[in-house]
Write a protein that holds these residues in place. Structure first.
Motif, PDB file in Angstrom:
ATOM      1  N   ALA A   1       0.830  -1.205   0.000  1.00 55.67           N
ATOM      2  CA  ALA A   1       0.000   0.000   0.000  1.00 55.67           C
ATOM      3  C   ALA A   1       0.865   1.257   0.000  1.00 55.67           C
ATOM      4  CB  ALA A   1      -0.925  -0.008   1.221  1.00 55.67           C
ATOM      5  N   LEU A   2       1.913   1.264   0.803  1.00 52.04           N
ATOM      6  CA  LEU A   2       2.812   2.415   0.831  1.00 52.04           C
ATOM      7  C   LEU A   2       3.515   2.595  -0.511  1.00 52.04           C
ATOM      8  CD1 LEU A   2       4.375   2.085   4.378  1.00 52.04           C
ATOM      9  CD2 LEU A   2       2.913   3.925   3.560  1.00 52.04           C
ATOM     10  N   ASP A   3       3.882   1.496  -1.116  1.00 51.75           N
ATOM     11  CA  ASP A   3       4.550   1.575  -2.414  1.00 51.75           C
ATOM     12  C   ASP A   3       3.640   2.232  -3.454  1.00 51.75           C
ATOM     13  OD1 ASP A   3       6.919   0.563  -4.128  1.00 51.75           O
ATOM     14  OD2 ASP A   3       5.146  -0.097  -5.217  1.00 51.75           O
ATOM     15  N   ARG A   4       2.363   1.886  -3.417  1.00 49.98           N
ATOM     16  CA  ARG A   4       1.419   2.483  -4.363  1.00 49.98           C
ATOM     17  C   ARG A   4       1.279   3.985  -4.106  1.00 49.98           C
ATOM     18  NH1 ARG A   4      -1.373  -2.438  -3.349  1.00 49.98           N
ATOM     19  NH2 ARG A   4      -2.706  -1.421  -1.791  1.00 49.98           N
TER      20      ARG A   4
ATOM     21  N   ALA B   1       4.306   5.036   7.775  1.00 52.47           N
ATOM     22  CA  ALA B   1       5.246   3.943   8.001  1.00 52.47           C
ATOM     23  C   ALA B   1       5.915   4.065   9.359  1.00 52.47           C
ATOM     24  CB  ALA B   1       6.298   3.930   6.894  1.00 52.47           C
ATOM     25  N   ARG B   2       6.232   5.288   9.748  1.00 48.96           N
ATOM     26  CA  ARG B   2       6.891   5.496  11.043  1.00 48.96           C
ATOM     27  C   ARG B   2       5.983   5.081  12.201  1.00 48.96           C
ATOM     28  NH1 ARG B   2       7.650  11.124  11.716  1.00 48.96           N
ATOM     29  NH2 ARG B   2       9.203  10.795  13.338  1.00 48.96           N
TER      30      ARG B   2
ATOM     31  N   LYS C   1      15.070   2.948   4.087  1.00 47.42           N
ATOM     32  CA  LYS C   1      14.516   1.940   3.182  1.00 47.42           C
ATOM     33  C   LYS C   1      14.451   0.567   3.851  1.00 47.42           C
ATOM     34  CE  LYS C   1      15.997   4.279  -1.018  1.00 47.42           C
ATOM     35  NZ  LYS C   1      16.818   4.204  -2.235  1.00 47.42           N
ATOM     36  N   THR C   2      15.230   0.370   4.886  1.00 49.52           N
ATOM     37  CA  THR C   2      15.238  -0.897   5.617  1.00 49.52           C
ATOM     38  C   THR C   2      14.238  -0.879   6.756  1.00 49.52           C
ATOM     39  OG1 THR C   2      17.610  -1.047   5.128  1.00 49.52           O
ATOM     40  CG2 THR C   2      16.761  -2.561   6.785  1.00 49.52           C
ATOM     41  N   ARG C   3      13.839   0.301   7.178  1.00 47.71           N
ATOM     42  CA  ARG C   3      13.062   0.471   8.407  1.00 47.71           C
ATOM     43  C   ARG C   3      11.803  -0.379   8.452  1.00 47.71           C
ATOM     44  NH1 ARG C   3      11.507   6.403   8.978  1.00 47.71           N
ATOM     45  NH2 ARG C   3      13.763   6.513   8.743  1.00 47.71           N
ATOM     46  N   PHE C   4      11.097  -0.421   7.331  1.00 48.59           N
ATOM     47  CA  PHE C   4       9.808  -1.096   7.358  1.00 48.59           C
ATOM     48  C   PHE C   4       9.950  -2.614   7.337  1.00 48.59           C
ATOM     49  CE2 PHE C   4       5.302  -1.537   5.799  1.00 48.59           C
ATOM     50  CZ  PHE C   4       4.754  -0.999   6.937  1.00 48.59           C
ATOM     51  N   TYR C   5      11.149  -3.111   7.050  1.00 50.03           N
ATOM     52  CA  TYR C   5      11.355  -4.554   6.968  1.00 50.03           C
ATOM     53  C   TYR C   5      11.853  -5.187   8.261  1.00 50.03           C
ATOM     54  CZ  TYR C   5      11.043  -4.417   1.845  1.00 50.03           C
ATOM     55  OH  TYR C   5      10.618  -4.273   0.559  1.00 50.03           O
TER      56      TYR C   5
ATOM     57  N   ASP D   1      17.217  10.124  13.123  1.00 47.75           N
ATOM     58  CA  ASP D   1      17.861  11.242  12.453  1.00 47.75           C
ATOM     59  C   ASP D   1      16.945  11.840  11.395  1.00 47.75           C
ATOM     60  OD1 ASP D   1      21.248  11.660  11.366  1.00 47.75           O
ATOM     61  OD2 ASP D   1      19.535  12.951  11.019  1.00 47.75           O
ATOM     62  N   GLU D   2      16.677  13.126  11.495  1.00 48.02           N
ATOM     63  CA  GLU D   2      15.776  13.774  10.542  1.00 48.02           C
ATOM     64  C   GLU D   2      16.348  13.808   9.132  1.00 48.02           C
ATOM     65  OE1 GLU D   2      12.388  14.566  12.865  1.00 48.02           O
ATOM     66  OE2 GLU D   2      12.782  14.777  10.748  1.00 48.02           O
ATOM     67  N   ARG D   3      17.632  13.489   9.000  1.00 46.15           N
ATOM     68  CA  ARG D   3      18.201  13.444   7.649  1.00 46.15           C
ATOM     69  C   ARG D   3      17.636  12.280   6.853  1.00 46.15           C
ATOM     70  NH1 ARG D   3      24.386  13.422   9.206  1.00 46.15           N
ATOM     71  NH2 ARG D   3      23.457  12.066  10.771  1.00 46.15           N
ATOM     72  N   GLU D   4      17.069  11.286   7.550  1.00 47.56           N
ATOM     73  CA  GLU D   4      16.486  10.148   6.856  1.00 47.56           C
ATOM     74  C   GLU D   4      15.143  10.562   6.265  1.00 47.56           C
ATOM     75  OE1 GLU D   4      17.625   7.472   6.032  1.00 47.56           O
ATOM     76  OE2 GLU D   4      19.261   6.930   7.357  1.00 47.56           O
ATOM     77  N   THR D   5      15.095  10.831   4.988  1.00 48.66           N
ATOM     78  CA  THR D   5      13.851  11.305   4.390  1.00 48.66           C
ATOM     79  C   THR D   5      13.366  10.412   3.263  1.00 48.66           C
ATOM     80  OG1 THR D   5      15.124  12.702   2.882  1.00 48.66           O
ATOM     81  CG2 THR D   5      14.359  13.702   4.932  1.00 48.66           C
ATOM     82  N   ALA D   6      14.075   9.324   2.983  1.00 51.31           N
ATOM     83  CA  ALA D   6      13.635   8.442   1.910  1.00 51.31           C
ATOM     84  C   ALA D   6      12.563   7.495   2.416  1.00 51.31           C
ATOM     85  CB  ALA D   6      14.826   7.654   1.360  1.00 51.31           C
ATOM     86  N   ALA D   7      12.016   6.710   1.522  1.00 51.99           N
ATOM     87  CA  ALA D   7      10.923   5.811   1.878  1.00 51.99           C
ATOM     88  C   ALA D   7      11.395   4.714   2.804  1.00 51.99           C
ATOM     89  CB  ALA D   7      10.353   5.183   0.612  1.00 51.99           C
ATOM     90  N   PRO D   8      10.577   4.342   3.811  1.00 49.61           N
ATOM     91  CA  PRO D   8      10.976   3.308   4.739  1.00 49.61           C
ATOM     92  C   PRO D   8      10.793   1.909   4.199  1.00 49.61           C
ATOM     93  CG  PRO D   8       8.827   4.144   5.322  1.00 49.61           C
ATOM     94  CD  PRO D   8       9.327   4.978   4.188  1.00 49.61           C
TER      95      PRO D   8
END
Length: 509
Positions: free
Chosen positions: A58-61, A85-86, A127-131, A365-372
């Motif tokens: 769903a997040l990917d879509r 995701a967070r 990008k690893t966070r959600f896994y 870290d707020e620098r992490e702004t890519a998709a989880p």
């Protein structure tokens, strides 16, 4: 000091004694916990494995739709998706601590944490966070009582590992895909850590050529938009490739070449020595007894890497029960043991309501702004999507996203406590994982933080507890006379419970 097998079973090989719970009395009880744990329903990921994978899709879509909106609206829109995701990740963090503290199978829980640390991935990489919750629940835990070969495959061939060590960006220099786009190429991260950390060890007898060639064999692995590992031959380096004297592949490369290399690394003598030594360092001593390590490596060799046999060999050896209290409890061990000792209930593990401002802090870290999660079918599409607003300056992008980012509430007894104590869940600072050594976890700041946490927990949980009785239950024969005296002189119940939790005996195992 000589401790009973029952006390050492709970403290050295588990998460401590819990009032009212019958603890293990020795090797047989500890090994039975492994079977019991397999029947236990995990508390994470919350909602179950299938639900989390559905969330990823769903997040990917939603991320895919970002390219269809005006560029100036994308940072805020992307931030809202990231927040979803967070929030899911945050509830899994809280559930992970609850799992360790409420499970009656402490030895199995400790082994799970050992393997999570050995095959480290980190949610600091968005990008690893959600896994990460899926990684532990579906890859490591089910395989940790089988063969090491099966466990190695499960760990390496999982989206969490492939995204964390940038394997999704790696392509063979002579692959068809690189010939189409010469800006892409080989990434050696996974090849290096596979040899140095996961199997052979730093002194495992390999060279830089082996690292590069292992990375070449691994090319072709990728993660699609459904969070599934796929093999894409157009990204793979063609032809046979030699690693440690063995050749993998041929005119038509397949994932079987990767599996063959992993199996050979799992069977290497260096691997069994490396892993057995790490197990002893984790459970027994920073200076692992040679005879104990050798007994475990013999069991490994005799059973072709059957991990149950290796654990049994460790528990059956007298050296595993000698010299108690040599190890420092790491922050996770300490917090979980304290929660168990004070009979913390489900409310104590809950995610605080979002309105509780005093309990909120930046998740990472707020620098992490890519998709989880995986936001595209390939790494190339992922890059295009994540950087679709690349005309903004870094400062503009950061400001726009932070303006709309949610504040994530962390329970001060669990998730926030572990962040403050330097061991946030699923967030090691490097692929080597968190350190095991005594000195890493014993310092003035660490002790101060533990005392503060013990006082907070005691104020919440002490109730009508008699401090001396509490001490004698949760420390049993590990309690020293001077500690008993100090606790008996505490000015109130909460102070007595806090003194027990802050005592040297409680902070060692």
């Amino acid at each position: 000091m000589s401790l009973s097998r029952a006390t050492m079973s709970a403290i050295r090989f588990g998460y401590g004694l819990r009032p009212g719970e019958t603890g293990p009395t020795g090797p047989e009880d500890l090994m039975r916990q492994l079977d019991a744990a397999r029947k236990e329903a995990l508390r994470f990921p919350v909602g179950g494995l299938e639900q989390r994978r559905a969330d990823i899709e769903a997040l990917d879509r939603e991320f895919a739709k970002l390219n269809k909106i005006p560029k100036d609206e994308r940072p805020v829109a992307r931030g809202k998706i990231i927040d979803k995701a967070r929030i899911l990740y945050n509830i899994d963090l809280h559930a992970r601590i609850e799992q360790a503290a409420l499970s009656p199978n402490g030895f199995a829980e400790r082994l799970a944490m050992f393997w999570v640390n050995h095959f480290s991935v980190s949610a600091q990489k968005s990008k690893t966070r959600f896994y990460v919750a899926l990684y532990e629940a579906e890859a490591l835990r089910p395989a940790m009582t089988g063969s090491f070969r099966e466990l190695l495959r499960a760990a390496i061939l999982h989206p969490a590992m492939l995204t964390y060590l940038d394997q999704v960006r790696s392509m063979g220099p002579n692959s068809p895909r690189v010939k189409e786009n010469d800006k892409k190429g080989l990434n050696e991260n996974l090849g290096r850590e596979l040899l140095e950390l996961h199997t052979l060890g730093v002194d495992g007898g390999y060279g830089q050529d082996d690292v590069r060639n292992a990375a070449l064999v691994l090319t072709g692995l990728n993660v699609n938009g459904r969070g599934e590992v796929v093999y894409q031959r157009q990204r793979a380096e063609p032809g046979p490739i030699e690693v440690l004297g063995k050749s993998y592949g041929g005119p038509r490369r397949t994932i079987k070449d990767i599996e063959a290399m992993l199996d050979d690394l799992a069977a290497a003598p260096q691997t069994r020595r490396h892993i057995c030594r790490k197990l002893v360092v984790h459970f027994v001593s920073d200076k692992p007894p040679t005879e104990l390590v050798e007994a475990m490596t013999r069991a490994w060799e005799k059973t072709d890497g059957d991990l149950r046999s290796v654990y049994q060999a460790m528990l059956d050896h007298p050296a595993a029960w000698a010299n108690p209290s040599e190890k420092a409890r790491q922050p996770f061990d300490f917090v979980v043991a304290g929660l168990r000792a004070t009979l913390a209930d489900e409310q104590d593990f809950a995610v605080p309501p979002a309105k509780a401002k005093a309990m909120t802090e930046p998740e990472m870290d707020e620098r992490e702004t890519a998709a989880p999660g995986p936001a595209a079918k390939t790494a190339d599409a992922d890059d295009e999507m994540m950087m679709s607003d690349d005309k903004m300056t870094p400062a503009e992008r950061k400001k726009a996203e932070r303006a709309k980012r949610a504040r994530i509430p962390h329970n001060p007894l669990t998730v926030r406590a572990l962040r403050n104590l330097g061991q946030p869940i699923w967030q090691p600072s490097s692929p080597a994982g968190f350190p095991e050594g005594f000195d890493a976890w014993v310092s003035a700041s660490q002790i101060t933080g533990r005392i503060s946490w013990a006082q907070r927990l005691a104020r919440r949980r002490a109730g009508q507890t008699d401090p001396v009785k509490f001490l004698k239950v949760v420390l049993a024969d590990a309690a020293r006379d001077d500690t008993i005296t100090i606790v008996s002189q505490a000015p109130n119940r909460a102070a007595g419970v806090a003194l027990t939790l802050a005592s040297p005996e409680f902070n060692r195992r």
